[in-house]
Design a protein around this motif. Structure first.
Motif, mmCIF file in Angstrom:
data_model
loop_
_atom_site.group_PDB
_atom_site.id
_atom_site.type_symbol
_atom_site.label_atom_id
_atom_site.label_comp_id
_atom_site.label_asym_id
_atom_site.label_seq_id
_atom_site.Cartn_x
_atom_site.Cartn_y
_atom_site.Cartn_z
ATOM 1 N N ILE A 59 -14.110 -12.178 -18.218
ATOM 2 C CA ILE A 59 -13.911 -10.720 -18.258
ATOM 3 C C ILE A 59 -13.380 -10.219 -16.913
ATOM 4 C CG2 ILE A 59 -15.164 -8.518 -18.367
ATOM 5 C CD1 ILE A 59 -16.876 -9.768 -20.579
ATOM 6 N N THR A 60 -13.888 -10.761 -15.811
ATOM 7 C CA THR A 60 -13.422 -10.346 -14.488
ATOM 8 C C THR A 60 -11.954 -10.700 -14.282
ATOM 9 O OG1 THR A 60 -15.656 -10.669 -13.621
ATOM 10 C CG2 THR A 60 -13.874 -10.581 -12.017
ATOM 11 N N ILE A 61 -11.555 -11.896 -14.676
ATOM 12 C CA ILE A 61 -10.146 -12.313 -14.540
ATOM 13 C C ILE A 61 -9.242 -11.454 -15.423
ATOM 14 C CG2 ILE A 61 -8.522 -14.204 -14.998
ATOM 15 C CD1 ILE A 61 -10.769 -16.128 -14.091
ATOM 16 N N PHE A 62 -9.674 -11.213 -16.651
ATOM 17 C CA PHE A 62 -8.890 -10.369 -17.560
ATOM 18 C C PHE A 62 -8.738 -8.963 -16.985
ATOM 19 C CE2 PHE A 62 -8.672 -7.478 -21.233
ATOM 20 C CZ PHE A 62 -7.489 -7.920 -21.792
ATOM 21 N N ASN A 63 -9.823 -8.416 -16.444
ATOM 22 C CA ASN A 63 -9.790 -7.084 -15.827
ATOM 23 C C ASN A 63 -8.824 -7.062 -14.644
ATOM 24 O OD1 ASN A 63 -10.471 -4.416 -15.297
ATOM 25 N ND2 ASN A 63 -12.191 -4.996 -13.985
ATOM 26 N N PHE A 64 -8.825 -8.099 -13.812
ATOM 27 C CA PHE A 64 -7.930 -8.199 -12.661
ATOM 28 C C PHE A 64 -6.470 -8.178 -13.122
ATOM 29 C CE2 PHE A 64 -5.406 -10.905 -9.826
ATOM 30 C CZ PHE A 64 -5.552 -10.211 -8.630
ATOM 31 N N ILE A 65 -6.156 -8.994 -14.121
ATOM 32 C CA ILE A 65 -4.772 -9.089 -14.608
ATOM 33 C C ILE A 65 -4.325 -7.759 -15.201
ATOM 34 C CG2 ILE A 65 -3.302 -10.194 -16.338
ATOM 35 C CD1 ILE A 65 -4.934 -12.774 -15.847
ATOM 36 N N VAL A 66 -5.162 -7.131 -16.005
ATOM 37 C CA VAL A 66 -4.796 -5.851 -16.630
ATOM 38 C C VAL A 66 -4.573 -4.785 -15.560
ATOM 39 C CG1 VAL A 66 -5.700 -3.970 -18.074
ATOM 40 C CG2 VAL A 66 -5.867 -6.334 -18.850
ATOM 41 N N THR A 67 -5.419 -4.753 -14.544
ATOM 42 C CA THR A 67 -5.286 -3.744 -13.478
ATOM 43 C C THR A 67 -3.981 -3.919 -12.709
ATOM 44 O OG1 THR A 67 -7.680 -3.682 -13.267
ATOM 45 C CG2 THR A 67 -6.422 -2.758 -11.448
ATOM 46 N N VAL A 68 -3.653 -5.165 -12.334
ATOM 47 C CA VAL A 68 -2.430 -5.422 -11.574
ATOM 48 C C VAL A 68 -1.194 -5.115 -12.425
ATOM 49 C CG1 VAL A 68 -1.061 -7.235 -10.452
ATOM 50 C CG2 VAL A 68 -3.520 -7.086 -10.036
ATOM 51 N N VAL A 69 -1.202 -5.531 -13.685
ATOM 52 C CA VAL A 69 -0.060 -5.263 -14.570
ATOM 53 C C VAL A 69 0.089 -3.766 -14.804
ATOM 54 C CG1 VAL A 69 0.795 -5.568 -16.944
ATOM 55 C CG2 VAL A 69 -0.091 -7.530 -15.671
ATOM 56 N N ALA A 70 -1.015 -3.063 -14.978
ATOM 57 C CA ALA A 70 -0.943 -1.610 -15.189
ATOM 58 C C ALA A 70 -0.414 -0.904 -13.934
ATOM 59 C CB ALA A 70 -2.326 -1.074 -15.561
ATOM 60 N N ALA A 71 -0.833 -1.354 -12.751
ATOM 61 C CA ALA A 71 -0.336 -0.764 -11.499
ATOM 62 C C ALA A 71 1.162 -1.004 -11.373
ATOM 63 C CB ALA A 71 -1.083 -1.348 -10.304
ATOM 64 N N VAL A 80 6.236 -3.951 -7.078
ATOM 65 C CA VAL A 80 5.595 -5.196 -6.596
ATOM 66 C C VAL A 80 4.684 -4.880 -5.423
ATOM 67 C CG1 VAL A 80 6.069 -7.394 -5.443
ATOM 68 C CG2 VAL A 80 7.357 -6.753 -7.474
ATOM 69 N N ILE A 81 5.110 -4.006 -4.513
ATOM 70 C CA ILE A 81 4.281 -3.657 -3.352
ATOM 71 C C ILE A 81 2.993 -2.970 -3.805
ATOM 72 C CG2 ILE A 81 4.162 -2.156 -1.305
ATOM 73 C CD1 ILE A 81 7.158 -2.792 -0.880
ATOM 74 N N VAL A 82 3.103 -2.006 -4.702
ATOM 75 C CA VAL A 82 1.911 -1.286 -5.176
ATOM 76 C C VAL A 82 0.990 -2.240 -5.943
ATOM 77 C CG1 VAL A 82 1.102 0.521 -6.739
ATOM 78 C CG2 VAL A 82 2.996 0.970 -5.180
ATOM 79 N N ALA A 83 1.564 -3.107 -6.808
ATOM 80 C CA ALA A 83 0.746 -4.066 -7.574
ATOM 81 C C ALA A 83 0.042 -5.035 -6.632
ATOM 82 C CB ALA A 83 1.612 -4.815 -8.574
ATOM 83 N N SER A 84 0.718 -5.436 -5.540
ATOM 84 C CA SER A 84 0.096 -6.338 -4.566
ATOM 85 C C SER A 84 -1.059 -5.658 -3.855
ATOM 86 C CB SER A 84 1.119 -6.802 -3.534
ATOM 87 O OG SER A 84 2.137 -7.529 -4.148
ATOM 88 N N VAL A 85 -0.888 -4.403 -3.468
ATOM 89 C CA VAL A 85 -1.965 -3.667 -2.794
ATOM 90 C C VAL A 85 -3.153 -3.499 -3.738
ATOM 91 C CG1 VAL A 85 -2.594 -1.421 -1.801
ATOM 92 C CG2 VAL A 85 -0.446 -2.517 -1.158
ATOM 93 N N VAL A 86 -2.883 -3.132 -4.976
ATOM 94 C CA VAL A 86 -3.972 -2.975 -5.959
ATOM 95 C C VAL A 86 -4.649 -4.327 -6.216
ATOM 96 C CG1 VAL A 86 -4.474 -2.436 -8.378
ATOM 97 C CG2 VAL A 86 -3.000 -0.932 -7.043
ATOM 98 N N GLY A 87 -3.868 -5.410 -6.294
ATOM 99 C CA GLY A 87 -4.446 -6.754 -6.500
ATOM 100 C C GLY A 87 -5.331 -7.171 -5.344
ATOM 101 N N LEU A 88 -4.868 -6.905 -4.100
ATOM 102 C CA LEU A 88 -5.688 -7.235 -2.923
ATOM 103 C C LEU A 88 -6.974 -6.413 -2.900
ATOM 104 C CD1 LEU A 88 -2.944 -7.678 -0.183
ATOM 105 C CD2 LEU A 88 -4.418 -9.440 -1.171
ATOM 106 N N ALA A 89 -6.882 -5.131 -3.276
ATOM 107 C CA ALA A 89 -8.079 -4.293 -3.329
ATOM 108 C C ALA A 89 -9.059 -4.824 -4.381
ATOM 109 C CB ALA A 89 -7.690 -2.846 -3.625
ATOM 110 N N GLU A 90 -8.541 -5.243 -5.528
ATOM 111 C CA GLU A 90 -9.380 -5.821 -6.594
ATOM 112 C C GLU A 90 -10.059 -7.106 -6.105
ATOM 113 O OE1 GLU A 90 -10.630 -5.575 -10.050
ATOM 114 O OE2 GLU A 90 -9.844 -3.610 -9.617
#
Length: 189
Positions: A129-141, A164-174
Motif C-alpha cells: 500500500i505504501t509503494i502504491f501510494n508513493f507511485i500514485v502521488t508522484v504520477v499525480a504530481a 519532472v522537477i515538481v514530481a521529483s520534489v514531491v517524490g523526495l518529500a514522500e
C-alpha cells in the motif's frame, strides 16, 4: 505381598539329584514336599531356613544359584491389580505431559506459527500500500504540473521539464516521510 517362590529348574534338579544331602533331613523333606505339590511354590520361610542350613553346612552351593530361573509368586488380588494399573496409567500420563510440555497446537509448519504468518501478511500488505501510494502521488504530481504548466509555457520541453522537477520534489518529500515513519516503527521494535 509375595510370600513364596515358584521353583525353577535349578532348585528342582538340586533336590532330585541329592546335591542337598548335607542338609538336615527335616528340611530336605519339607523342601521335597513343597516341590512335589501343584505349582511348586516354596515359601520364603523355608528358603530362609535353607539359606541358613547351606551356610552352616559349608556347602559350595549358594541360595541365589539355586533360585536361578525361579519366579516370585504374586497372589491374585484384584484390588492390588487395579491399583497397579492406576499407578501405571498415572505414570504414563505424567511422562506424556513431560514429553509434550513445550509443544503448542499453533504450529503451522517448521517456519513458524499461524500468528507469525498473519503478522507477515499484514506487514507485506502495508509495504504494498505504501509503494502504491508513493507511485500514485508522484504520477499525480507530474500530471497536474504538466497540465497546469500549459498556461505558463508554450513549449512541450519546458512543460515536461517543470513536471519532472515538481514530481521529483514531491517524490523526495514522500520518501522523507516514509523514512521518518519507518524510523519510528523500527524504534518501537
Amino acid at each position: 505381598m509375595a510370600s513364596s517362590v515358584r521353583a525353577g529348574p535349578r532348585l528342582r534338579r538340586a533336590v532330585a539329584s541329592g546335591e542337598l544331602a548335607r542338609l538336615p533331613a527335616g528340611l530336605r523333606a519339607e523342601l521335597e514336599a513343597a516341590l512335589g505339590s501343584d505349582g511348586a511354590l516354596v515359601p520364603f520361610s523355608l528358603l530362609r531356613r535353607l539359606h541358613g542350613a547351606l551356610r552352616e553346612a559349608g556347602s559350595p552351593l549358594y541360595l541365589h544359584e539355586l533360585l536361578e530361573g525361579s519366579e516370585i509368586a504374586l497372589p491374585e488380588n484384584p484390588e492390588l491389580v487395579a491399583r497397579l494399573e492406576r499407578i501405571k496409567a498415572r505414570l504414563a500420563n505424567e511422562e506424556y505431559r513431560r514429553m509434550t510440555r513445550n509443544v503448542t497446537g499453533q504450529e503451522l509448519n517448521r517456519y513458524g506459527t499461524l500468528a507469525d504468518f498473519g503478522r507477515q501478511v499484514r506487514s507485506v500488505k502495508a509495504v504494498v500500500i505504501t509503494i502504491f501510494n508513493f507511485i500514485v502521488t508522484v504520477v499525480a504530481a507530474f500530471a497536474c504540473t504538466y497540465l497546469g504548466s500549459q498556461y505558463i509555457f508554450a513549449e512541450m520541453a519546458a512543460r515536461i521539464l517543470s513536471a519532472v522537477i515538481v514530481a521529483s520534489v514531491v517524490g523526495l518529500a514522500e520518501l522523507y516521510v516514509m523514512v521518518r515513519t519507518l524510523e519510528g516503527d523500527l524504534g518501537k521494535l
